[in-house]
Design a protein around this motif. Structure first.
Motif, PDB file in Angstrom:
ATOM      1  N   ARG A   1       0.833  -1.207   0.000  1.00  0.00           N
ATOM      2  CA  ARG A   1       0.000   0.000   0.000  1.00  0.00           C
ATOM      3  C   ARG A   1       0.865   1.254   0.000  1.00  0.00           C
TER       4      ARG A   1
ATOM      5  N   VAL B   1       0.743   4.150  -2.825  1.00  0.00           N
ATOM      6  CA  VAL B   1       0.448   5.544  -2.478  1.00  0.00           C
ATOM      7  C   VAL B   1       1.521   6.455  -3.055  1.00  0.00           C
TER       8      VAL B   1
ATOM      9  N   LYS C   1      -7.533  15.209  -8.322  1.00  0.00           N
ATOM     10  CA  LYS C   1      -8.334  15.833  -7.262  1.00  0.00           C
ATOM     11  C   LYS C   1      -8.433  17.336  -7.469  1.00  0.00           C
TER      12      LYS C   1
ATOM     13  N   ARG D   1      -7.592   1.185  -5.359  1.00  0.00           N
ATOM     14  CA  ARG D   1      -8.061   1.640  -4.047  1.00  0.00           C
ATOM     15  C   ARG D   1      -6.908   1.803  -3.066  1.00  0.00           C
TER      16      ARG D   1
ATOM     17  N   SER E   1      -4.790   5.089  -2.295  1.00  0.00           N
ATOM     18  CA  SER E   1      -5.285   6.198  -1.480  1.00  0.00           C
ATOM     19  C   SER E   1      -4.570   6.204  -0.130  1.00  0.00           C
ATOM     20  N   ALA E   2      -4.125   7.369   0.294  1.00  0.00           N
ATOM     21  CA  ALA E   2      -3.363   7.477   1.543  1.00  0.00           C
ATOM     22  C   ALA E   2      -4.201   7.143   2.767  1.00  0.00           C
ATOM     23  N   THR E   3      -5.518   7.247   2.659  1.00  0.00           N
ATOM     24  CA  THR E   3      -6.360   6.954   3.817  1.00  0.00           C
ATOM     25  C   THR E   3      -6.400   5.467   4.145  1.00  0.00           C
ATOM     26  N   ARG E   4      -5.971   4.631   3.231  1.00  0.00           N
ATOM     27  CA  ARG E   4      -5.976   3.189   3.481  1.00  0.00           C
ATOM     28  C   ARG E   4      -4.720   2.708   4.205  1.00  0.00           C
TER      29      ARG E   4
ATOM     30  N   HIS F   1      -2.172   2.224   7.261  1.00  0.00           N
ATOM     31  CA  HIS F   1      -2.326   2.065   8.704  1.00  0.00           C
ATOM     32  C   HIS F   1      -0.939   2.035   9.324  1.00  0.00           C
TER      33      HIS F   1
END
Length: 101
Positions: free
Chosen positions: A13, A17, A28, A53, A56-59, A61
């Motif tokens: 991930r 990213v 964006k 998907r 995305s930086a929100t994924r 952890h």
């Protein structure tokens, strides 16, 4: 110790990213620009949705660098509370001493 597969998944991930960050930011910016035509903004949203998907930086952890533990993570040191205590007791973190009273 976290499962190796989870640690590797998180690393993947992070790579995604970094790889798509510029493209995602550009799309964006287009999609959120009120001065552009609605069709162009909509096309930018569709292109954004087609990106992976996991890009995305929100994924992402936060995980402990040493054990991979996802909970009780200290951002400043990038370790979990358990490793923080062990490293602190061993004297490997400068300025940290185990309290005793």
């Amino acid at each position: 110790m976290a499962k190796k597969s989870m640690i590797e998944r998180e690393k993947k991930r992070e790579r995604l990213v970094a790889q798509y960050a510029a493209k995602r930011a550009e799309l964006k910016e287009i999609a959120n620009d009120e001065s552009r035509p609605m069709e162009e903004r909509f096309k930018a949203r569709l292109k954004l949705a087609k990106l992976p998907r996991n890009s995305s930086a929100t994924r992402l952890h936060n995980r402990c660098q040493l054990t991979g533990r996802p909970h009780a993570y200290y951002r400043k040191l990038k370790v979990s509370r358990i490793m923080l205590r062990e490293l602190g007791s061993a004297g490997q973190i400068p300025g940290m001493v185990k309290s005793s009273w």
